[in-house]
Design a protein around this motif. Structure first.
Motif, PDB file in Angstrom:
ATOM      1  N   VAL B 107      34.159  90.586   4.700  1.00 17.75           N
ATOM      2  CA  VAL B 107      35.576  90.764   4.961  1.00 17.75           C
ATOM      3  C   VAL B 107      35.749  90.947   6.454  1.00 17.75           C
ATOM      4  O   VAL B 107      35.012  91.719   7.080  1.00 17.75           O
ATOM      5  CB  VAL B 107      36.120  92.011   4.216  1.00 17.75           C
ATOM      6  CG1 VAL B 107      37.614  92.178   4.470  1.00 17.75           C
ATOM      7  CG2 VAL B 107      35.856  91.901   2.721  1.00 17.75           C
ATOM      8  N   GLY B 108      36.681  90.219   7.050  1.00 17.81           N
ATOM      9  CA  GLY B 108      36.945  90.355   8.483  1.00 17.81           C
ATOM     10  C   GLY B 108      38.212  91.155   8.704  1.00 17.81           C
ATOM     11  O   GLY B 108      39.244  90.900   8.080  1.00 17.81           O
ATOM     12  N   LEU B 109      38.121  92.204   9.553  1.00 24.68           N
ATOM     13  CA  LEU B 109      39.301  93.015   9.870  1.00 24.68           C
ATOM     14  C   LEU B 109      39.549  92.935  11.366  1.00 24.68           C
ATOM     15  O   LEU B 109      38.613  92.796  12.150  1.00 24.68           O
ATOM     16  CB  LEU B 109      39.060  94.484   9.497  1.00 24.68           C
ATOM     17  CG  LEU B 109      38.650  94.795   8.064  1.00 24.68           C
ATOM     18  CD1 LEU B 109      38.420  96.286   7.917  1.00 24.68           C
ATOM     19  CD2 LEU B 109      39.724  94.341   7.097  1.00 24.68           C
ATOM     20  N   ASP B 110      40.832  93.013  11.758  1.00 24.11           N
ATOM     21  CA  ASP B 110      41.103  93.082  13.195  1.00 24.11           C
ATOM     22  C   ASP B 110      41.050  94.543  13.634  1.00 24.11           C
ATOM     23  O   ASP B 110      40.777  95.440  12.829  1.00 24.11           O
ATOM     24  CB  ASP B 110      42.421  92.378  13.533  1.00 24.11           C
ATOM     25  CG  ASP B 110      43.634  93.105  12.969  1.00 24.11           C
ATOM     26  OD1 ASP B 110      43.474  94.246  12.486  1.00 24.11           O
ATOM     27  OD2 ASP B 110      44.727  92.518  12.988  1.00 24.11           O
ATOM     28  N   ALA B 111      41.364  94.808  14.908  1.00 17.59           N
ATOM     29  CA  ALA B 111      41.207  96.154  15.454  1.00 17.59           C
ATOM     30  C   ALA B 111      42.129  97.163  14.764  1.00 17.59           C
ATOM     31  O   ALA B 111      41.853  98.360  14.768  1.00 17.59           O
ATOM     32  CB  ALA B 111      41.466  96.134  16.953  1.00 17.59           C
ATOM     33  N   ASP B 112      43.222  96.674  14.139  1.00 19.57           N
ATOM     34  CA  ASP B 112      44.133  97.592  13.462  1.00 19.57           C
ATOM     35  C   ASP B 112      43.815  97.753  11.980  1.00 19.57           C
ATOM     36  O   ASP B 112      44.577  98.373  11.250  1.00 19.57           O
ATOM     37  CB  ASP B 112      45.585  97.063  13.588  1.00 19.57           C
ATOM     38  CG  ASP B 112      45.979  96.870  15.046  1.00 19.57           C
ATOM     39  OD1 ASP B 112      45.567  97.708  15.866  1.00 19.57           O
ATOM     40  OD2 ASP B 112      46.669  95.871  15.334  1.00 19.57           O
ATOM     41  N   GLY B 113      42.733  97.171  11.529  1.00 18.36           N
ATOM     42  CA  GLY B 113      42.364  97.309  10.130  1.00 18.36           C
ATOM     43  C   GLY B 113      43.096  96.350   9.218  1.00 18.36           C
ATOM     44  O   GLY B 113      43.145  96.531   8.005  1.00 18.36           O
ATOM     45  N   LYS B 114      43.710  95.304   9.788  1.00 21.06           N
ATOM     46  CA  LYS B 114      44.349  94.281   8.959  1.00 21.06           C
ATOM     47  C   LYS B 114      43.319  93.229   8.579  1.00 21.06           C
ATOM     48  O   LYS B 114      42.506  92.817   9.404  1.00 21.06           O
ATOM     49  CB  LYS B 114      45.464  93.602   9.752  1.00 21.06           C
ATOM     50  CG  LYS B 114      46.806  94.253   9.588  1.00 21.06           C
ATOM     51  CD  LYS B 114      47.896  93.253   9.996  1.00 21.06           C
ATOM     52  CE  LYS B 114      49.125  93.953  10.511  1.00 21.06           C
ATOM     53  NZ  LYS B 114      49.470  93.599  11.881  1.00 21.06           N
ATOM     54  N   ILE B 115      43.385  92.763   7.329  1.00 21.89           N
ATOM     55  CA  ILE B 115      42.427  91.758   6.876  1.00 21.89           C
ATOM     56  C   ILE B 115      42.725  90.413   7.538  1.00 21.89           C
ATOM     57  O   ILE B 115      43.872  89.954   7.519  1.00 21.89           O
ATOM     58  CB  ILE B 115      42.488  91.602   5.342  1.00 21.89           C
ATOM     59  CG1 ILE B 115      42.040  92.909   4.682  1.00 21.89           C
ATOM     60  CG2 ILE B 115      41.611  90.446   4.878  1.00 21.89           C
ATOM     61  CD1 ILE B 115      42.308  92.962   3.201  1.00 21.89           C
ATOM     62  N   ILE B 116      41.704  89.826   8.156  1.00 17.63           N
ATOM     63  CA  ILE B 116      41.886  88.489   8.730  1.00 17.63           C
ATOM     64  C   ILE B 116      41.555  87.449   7.667  1.00 17.63           C
ATOM     65  O   ILE B 116      42.358  86.598   7.349  1.00 17.63           O
ATOM     66  CB  ILE B 116      41.002  88.279   9.975  1.00 17.63           C
ATOM     67  CG1 ILE B 116      41.318  89.356  11.022  1.00 17.63           C
ATOM     68  CG2 ILE B 116      41.231  86.882  10.543  1.00 17.63           C
ATOM     69  CD1 ILE B 116      40.400  89.336  12.208  1.00 17.63           C
ATOM     70  N   ARG B 143      45.261  88.284   3.154  1.00 19.95           N
ATOM     71  CA  ARG B 143      45.389  88.249   4.620  1.00 19.95           C
ATOM     72  C   ARG B 143      46.509  89.148   5.121  1.00 19.95           C
ATOM     73  O   ARG B 143      47.579  89.193   4.529  1.00 19.95           O
ATOM     74  CB  ARG B 143      45.617  86.810   5.088  1.00 19.95           C
ATOM     75  CG  ARG B 143      44.376  86.017   4.916  1.00 19.95           C
ATOM     76  CD  ARG B 143      44.448  84.644   5.531  1.00 19.95           C
ATOM     77  NE  ARG B 143      43.353  83.877   4.943  1.00 19.95           N
ATOM     78  CZ  ARG B 143      43.471  82.682   4.393  1.00 19.95           C
ATOM     79  NH1 ARG B 143      44.620  82.072   4.399  1.00 19.95           N
ATOM     80  NH2 ARG B 143      42.433  82.096   3.873  1.00 19.95           N
ATOM     81  N   GLY B 144      46.243  89.855   6.208  1.00 21.58           N
ATOM     82  CA  GLY B 144      47.263  90.676   6.857  1.00 21.58           C
ATOM     83  C   GLY B 144      47.491  92.017   6.193  1.00 21.58           C
ATOM     84  O   GLY B 144      48.280  92.815   6.653  1.00 21.58           O
ATOM     85  N   LYS B 145      46.769  92.284   5.092  1.00 20.41           N
ATOM     86  CA  LYS B 145      47.003  93.548   4.393  1.00 20.41           C
ATOM     87  C   LYS B 145      46.103  94.656   4.934  1.00 20.41           C
ATOM     88  O   LYS B 145      45.050  94.386   5.518  1.00 20.41           O
ATOM     89  CB  LYS B 145      46.777  93.355   2.900  1.00 20.41           C
ATOM     90  CG  LYS B 145      47.830  92.418   2.328  1.00 20.41           C
ATOM     91  CD  LYS B 145      47.947  92.504   0.834  1.00 20.41           C
ATOM     92  CE  LYS B 145      49.222  91.799   0.408  1.00 20.41           C
ATOM     93  NZ  LYS B 145      49.034  91.064  -0.841  1.00 20.41           N
ATOM     94  N   THR B 146      46.526  95.894   4.741  1.00 20.69           N
ATOM     95  CA  THR B 146      45.720  97.038   5.162  1.00 20.69           C
ATOM     96  C   THR B 146      45.475  97.944   3.958  1.00 20.69           C
ATOM     97  O   THR B 146      46.000  97.699   2.869  1.00 20.69           O
ATOM     98  CB  THR B 146      46.438  97.862   6.240  1.00 20.69           C
ATOM     99  OG1 THR B 146      47.631  98.388   5.656  1.00 20.69           O
ATOM    100  CG2 THR B 146      46.781  97.018   7.454  1.00 20.69           C
TER     101      THR B 146
END
Lengths: 200, 194
Positions: B107-116, B143-146
């Motif tokens: 699972v890839g997350l961005d720095a804010d913990g949103k799923i890429i 995608r985009g969820k936290t």
């Protein structure tokens, strides 16, 4: 001519799967697609040819009392080579077949050919026997895999021809579908075998 | 019937066969271990490229860091930008209790913990049913969820995730895997803020 007869026999009348009903565990387990069937068939062919060769060379050296353990060591060696070789060269195929590769060791086709043929015949004949039986096995797995893939996933060799929005007959990619397909295949193959044997 | 061989001959032959097969396998292992290792690395790299999607110009370590979430081992790669701040996480988790077994996913997350994005590494789910978890139609809902803006279970269990048709168990496992990745993110955040 003898060679053609031999291949005809191992593909139809004495096909390891549909004629002798040997090695049904991998047959049922991996044939959810045509590609898996071919992969498993060729891996088994390699092991079968290798073990037949080695065993026919060693047949006079191996003491009768311990021939089964000796055969199994030879077979297991070839299976491990296939396992490592596939992982090194065809990583994606190994990901789908990986679980079943070690099970080739206990595929009774291989021990069966070692015991019934390679341990009693010359190197050349054993080589041919290995190739013929291996390809017969591959052939059966390919047909079985194709039928299940076409009916179950609406695809052939990974190429989807069935539109996404229509349902396929899902049961065929599941275990019961394997049994059903094999059953119908046996009927068909028996018909072909009878026809091939003619009026005999 | 051949005459009974002496015990000595039996022992010698078996030892020799075992010796030769061990020798052969050692050789094959030596030849193939390099490519196998390279294949695994390439697979991981490809997966990281997919799950970190639009992120660019990041570096990630050769080997992942490891920890535990829900008593299950989790590996993760921290992707760092040019100024060595963390810009993304590529997290390898087990999807718990799939239809055939646990399966490995990333699972890839961005720095804010949103799923890429998500990627299934290794699975034994049913072809045609469970392996639908690799399809765009299923993946896009993540995608985009936290962790906090979504109820992380399938709709049948009162959550927000649309399960795959006829593959609820796989969908549950997949959702569970994604949730673990998000929990790891939370844990890492808490550790750095203390």
């Amino acid at each position: 001519m003898k060679l053609i007869e031999k291949f005809k026999k191992t593909f139809f009348t004495e096909n390891p799967v549909t004629g002798l009903l040997l090695g049904l565990c991998p047959t049922l387990a991996v044939t959810s697609s045509a590609e898996n069937g071919i992969g498993m068939g060729l891996a088994t062919t390699f092991v079968l040819v290798g073990s037949n060769l080695v065993i026919s060379i060693l047949k006079n050296v191996i003491p009768n009392r311990v021939r089964i353990p000796a055969f199994i060591v030879v077979i297991a060696t070839f299976v491990t080579i296939v396992d490592m070789g596939l992982q090194a060269t065809m990583f994606d195929l190994h990901k789908t077949l990986g679980l079943f590769i070690p099970l080739i060791v206990v595929n009774c086709i291989i021990l069966g050919r070692a015991e019934a043929f390679a341990s009693k015949n010359g190197v050349w004949d054993s080589l041919i026997d290995g190739i013929a039986n291996g390809l017969g096995f591959t052939f059966a797995l390919f047909i079985l895999g194709s039928i299940r893939e076409i009916l179950g996933s609406g695809a052939i060799l990974g190429f989807k021809f069935w539109p996404e929005e229509y349902r396929t007959i899902l049961v065929f990619v599941l275990a019961p579908g394997a049994f059903l397909t094999l059953g119908f295949m046996l009927v068909g193959m028996n018909k072909i075998s009878k026809a091939l044997q003619g009026g005999k | 019937m051949a005459k009974e061989e002496s015990a000595l001959k039996v022992i010698i032959v078996l030892v020799l066969i075992a010796f030769f097969s061990a020798f052969l396998l050692a050789y094959v292992n030596k030849v193939t271990s390099g490519p196998i290792e390279a294949n695994k690395k390439a697979e991981t790299k490809k997966a990281i490229g997919i799950v970190l999607g639009e992120l660019k110009n990041y570096t990630f370590p050769e080997n992942p860091q490891e920890t535990q979430i829900d008593n299950s081992p989790v590996k993760y790669f921290l992707a760092k930008g040019a100024d060595s701040t963390i810009i993304g996480y590529a997290i390898v988790v087990k999807g718990p209790n799939g239809f055939t077994n646990d399966f490995d996913m990333m699972v890839g997350l961005d720095a804010d913990g949103k799923i890429i994005d998500t990627y299934v590494l290794d699975h034994k789910e049913t072809p045609g049913l469970g392996d639908g978890m690799k399809t765009e139609g299923f993946k896009k809902q993540f995608r985009g969820k936290t962790l906090d803006d979504t109820k992380w279970s399938v709709k049948k269990d009162g959550g927000d995730i649309d399960a795959l048709t006829a593959a609820t168990i796989t969908s549950r496992a997949f959702t569970g895997g994604v949730r673990r990745a998000l929990l790891l993110y939370k844990k890492l955040k808490e550790e750095t803020n203390v």
